[in-house]
Design a protein around this motif. Structure first.
Motif, PDB file in Angstrom:
ATOM      1  N   GLN A   3      50.933  44.884  43.393  1.00 28.98           N
ATOM      2  CA  GLN A   3      49.723  44.640  44.167  1.00 28.98           C
ATOM      3  C   GLN A   3      48.539  44.407  43.251  1.00 28.98           C
ATOM      4  O   GLN A   3      48.419  45.039  42.197  1.00 28.98           O
ATOM      5  CB  GLN A   3      49.416  45.839  45.067  1.00 28.98           C
ATOM      6  CG  GLN A   3      50.270  45.933  46.308  1.00 28.98           C
ATOM      7  CD  GLN A   3      49.746  46.994  47.259  1.00 28.98           C
ATOM      8  OE1 GLN A   3      49.421  48.093  46.849  1.00 28.98           O
ATOM      9  NE2 GLN A   3      49.666  46.648  48.533  1.00 28.98           N
ATOM     10  N   VAL A   5      44.520  44.399  43.966  1.00 29.01           N
ATOM     11  CA  VAL A   5      43.521  44.698  44.989  1.00 29.01           C
ATOM     12  C   VAL A   5      42.140  44.436  44.418  1.00 29.01           C
ATOM     13  O   VAL A   5      41.700  45.124  43.495  1.00 29.01           O
ATOM     14  CB  VAL A   5      43.642  46.150  45.474  1.00 29.01           C
ATOM     15  CG1 VAL A   5      42.592  46.426  46.543  1.00 29.01           C
ATOM     16  CG2 VAL A   5      45.044  46.416  46.009  1.00 29.01           C
ATOM     17  N   GLU A   6      41.475  43.460  44.997  1.00 24.61           N
ATOM     18  CA  GLU A   6      40.166  43.036  44.510  1.00 24.61           C
ATOM     19  C   GLU A   6      39.054  43.671  45.325  1.00 24.61           C
ATOM     20  O   GLU A   6      39.222  43.972  46.501  1.00 24.61           O
ATOM     21  CB  GLU A   6      40.045  41.516  44.605  1.00 24.61           C
ATOM     22  CG  GLU A   6      41.075  40.771  43.797  1.00 24.61           C
ATOM     23  CD  GLU A   6      41.410  39.433  44.393  1.00 24.61           C
ATOM     24  OE1 GLU A   6      42.040  38.617  43.709  1.00 24.61           O
ATOM     25  OE2 GLU A   6      41.042  39.205  45.558  1.00 24.61           O
ATOM     26  N   CYS A  22      39.562  44.390  39.956  1.00 29.01           N
ATOM     27  CA  CYS A  22      40.925  44.102  40.410  1.00 29.01           C
ATOM     28  C   CYS A  22      41.826  45.198  39.881  1.00 29.01           C
ATOM     29  O   CYS A  22      42.063  45.281  38.669  1.00 29.01           O
ATOM     30  CB  CYS A  22      41.369  42.735  39.922  1.00 29.01           C
ATOM     31  SG  CYS A  22      43.113  42.363  40.253  1.00 29.01           S
ATOM     32  N   TYR A  94      39.692  34.914  42.786  1.00 29.38           N
ATOM     33  CA  TYR A  94      41.037  35.475  42.854  1.00 29.38           C
ATOM     34  C   TYR A  94      41.402  36.132  41.525  1.00 29.38           C
ATOM     35  O   TYR A  94      41.177  35.553  40.453  1.00 29.38           O
ATOM     36  CB  TYR A  94      42.069  34.393  43.153  1.00 29.38           C
ATOM     37  CG  TYR A  94      41.916  33.736  44.498  1.00 29.38           C
ATOM     38  CD1 TYR A  94      41.152  32.589  44.651  1.00 29.38           C
ATOM     39  CD2 TYR A  94      42.570  34.252  45.618  1.00 29.38           C
ATOM     40  CE1 TYR A  94      41.023  31.976  45.879  1.00 29.38           C
ATOM     41  CE2 TYR A  94      42.455  33.643  46.854  1.00 29.38           C
ATOM     42  CZ  TYR A  94      41.672  32.510  46.978  1.00 29.38           C
ATOM     43  OH  TYR A  94      41.550  31.903  48.203  1.00 29.38           O
ATOM     44  N   ASN A  96      44.365  37.291  38.997  1.00 27.86           N
ATOM     45  CA  ASN A  96      45.707  36.829  38.662  1.00 27.86           C
ATOM     46  C   ASN A  96      46.284  37.694  37.550  1.00 27.86           C
ATOM     47  O   ASN A  96      45.590  38.049  36.602  1.00 27.86           O
ATOM     48  CB  ASN A  96      45.656  35.368  38.213  1.00 27.86           C
ATOM     49  CG  ASN A  96      46.984  34.868  37.687  1.00 27.86           C
ATOM     50  OD1 ASN A  96      47.237  34.898  36.496  1.00 27.86           O
ATOM     51  ND2 ASN A  96      47.833  34.402  38.585  1.00 27.86           N
ATOM     52  N   TYR A 106      51.227  36.862  39.694  1.00 26.04           N
ATOM     53  CA  TYR A 106      50.813  37.469  40.957  1.00 26.04           C
ATOM     54  C   TYR A 106      49.342  37.173  41.217  1.00 26.04           C
ATOM     55  O   TYR A 106      48.550  37.036  40.264  1.00 26.04           O
ATOM     56  CB  TYR A 106      51.030  38.983  40.923  1.00 26.04           C
ATOM     57  CG  TYR A 106      52.470  39.378  40.750  1.00 26.04           C
ATOM     58  CD1 TYR A 106      53.003  39.546  39.474  1.00 26.04           C
ATOM     59  CD2 TYR A 106      53.309  39.553  41.851  1.00 26.04           C
ATOM     60  CE1 TYR A 106      54.337  39.885  39.302  1.00 26.04           C
ATOM     61  CE2 TYR A 106      54.637  39.902  41.678  1.00 26.04           C
ATOM     62  CZ  TYR A 106      55.141  40.057  40.409  1.00 26.04           C
ATOM     63  OH  TYR A 106      56.458  40.392  40.234  1.00 26.04           O
ATOM     64  N   TRP A 107      48.999  37.122  42.524  1.00 23.70           N
ATOM     65  CA  TRP A 107      47.634  36.814  42.931  1.00 23.70           C
ATOM     66  C   TRP A 107      47.103  37.887  43.873  1.00 23.70           C
ATOM     67  O   TRP A 107      47.852  38.435  44.689  1.00 23.70           O
ATOM     68  CB  TRP A 107      47.580  35.463  43.645  1.00 23.70           C
ATOM     69  CG  TRP A 107      47.876  34.311  42.755  1.00 23.70           C
ATOM     70  CD1 TRP A 107      49.090  33.732  42.515  1.00 23.70           C
ATOM     71  CD2 TRP A 107      46.928  33.584  41.957  1.00 23.70           C
ATOM     72  NE1 TRP A 107      48.961  32.698  41.624  1.00 23.70           N
ATOM     73  CE2 TRP A 107      47.649  32.587  41.264  1.00 23.70           C
ATOM     74  CE3 TRP A 107      45.550  33.679  41.763  1.00 23.70           C
ATOM     75  CZ2 TRP A 107      47.032  31.676  40.397  1.00 23.70           C
ATOM     76  CZ3 TRP A 107      44.931  32.787  40.902  1.00 23.70           C
ATOM     77  CH2 TRP A 107      45.667  31.802  40.224  1.00 23.70           C
ATOM     78  N   GLY A 108      45.809  38.132  43.741  1.00 22.17           N
ATOM     79  CA  GLY A 108      45.144  38.975  44.711  1.00 22.17           C
ATOM     80  C   GLY A 108      44.809  38.183  45.960  1.00 22.17           C
ATOM     81  O   GLY A 108      45.052  36.985  46.043  1.00 22.17           O
ATOM     82  N   GLN A 109      44.203  38.863  46.920  1.00 27.86           N
ATOM     83  CA  GLN A 109      43.927  38.236  48.214  1.00 27.86           C
ATOM     84  C   GLN A 109      42.650  37.395  48.183  1.00 27.86           C
ATOM     85  O   GLN A 109      42.412  36.602  49.093  1.00 27.86           O
ATOM     86  CB  GLN A 109      43.807  39.321  49.304  1.00 27.86           C
ATOM     87  CG  GLN A 109      42.485  40.076  49.348  1.00 27.86           C
ATOM     88  CD  GLN A 109      42.372  41.155  48.291  1.00 27.86           C
ATOM     89  OE1 GLN A 109      43.239  41.339  47.427  1.00 27.86           O
ATOM     90  NE2 GLN A 109      41.275  41.903  48.352  1.00 27.86           N
ATOM     91  N   GLY A 110      41.849  37.575  47.155  1.00 23.15           N
ATOM     92  CA  GLY A 110      40.602  36.817  47.043  1.00 23.15           C
ATOM     93  C   GLY A 110      39.416  37.595  47.586  1.00 23.15           C
ATOM     94  O   GLY A 110      39.533  38.366  48.538  1.00 23.15           O
ATOM     95  N   THR A 111      38.280  37.375  46.947  1.00 18.69           N
ATOM     96  CA  THR A 111      37.033  37.992  47.411  1.00 18.69           C
ATOM     97  C   THR A 111      35.922  36.945  47.357  1.00 18.69           C
ATOM     98  O   THR A 111      35.807  36.192  46.380  1.00 18.69           O
ATOM     99  CB  THR A 111      36.685  39.238  46.571  1.00 18.69           C
ATOM    100  OG1 THR A 111      35.534  39.888  47.117  1.00 18.69           O
ATOM    101  CG2 THR A 111      36.419  38.902  45.108  1.00 18.69           C
TER     102      THR A 111
END
Length: 117
Positions: A3, A5-6, A22, A94, A96, A106-111
């Motif tokens: 995971q 998490v941003e 992140c 994002y 990464n 892997y990528w975060g969900q974006g903020t």
């Protein structure tokens, strides 16, 4: 499960500052180059900054001198300190993780970061 998490996005006036965070799973964080990317509406996702496991950093020309990327090994967290923000910095940011050993990234969900003029 890996995971990212941003947190830390928001609305700020031009010239202001924000710090993005992140938090990553330890198993991935310790073997990954960590990066921040951004994507503005109608544009391709682009690299903003990255930091290797040995803390070597790389910045996009557009943010050099204004943004600073760092990583805290104790917290498995990567930060992006953004100063002197401009309206053109408005984008979804994002996180990464690009691991070693041929593992997938892997990528975060974006903020969302919005800079008003």
């Amino acid at each position: 499960q890996v995971q990212l998490v941003e947190s830390g996005g928001g609305l700020v006036q031009a010239g202001g500052s924000l710090r993005l965070s992140c938090a990553a799973s330890k198993s991935i964080f310790t073997i990954s180059t960590m990066g921040w990317y951004r994507q503005a509406p109608g544009k391709q996702r682009e690299l903003v900054a990255s930091i290797t496991t040995s803390s070597r950093t790389n910045y996009a020309d557009a943010v050099k001198g204004r943004f600073t990327i760092s990583r805290d090994v104790a917290k498995n967290t990567v930060y992006l300190q953004m100063n002197s923000l401009k309206p053109e910095d408005t984008a979804v940011y994002y996180c990464n993780a690009d691991p070693a050993f041929g593992l997938p990234d892997y990528w975060g969900q974006g903020t969302q970061v919005t800079v008003s003029s």
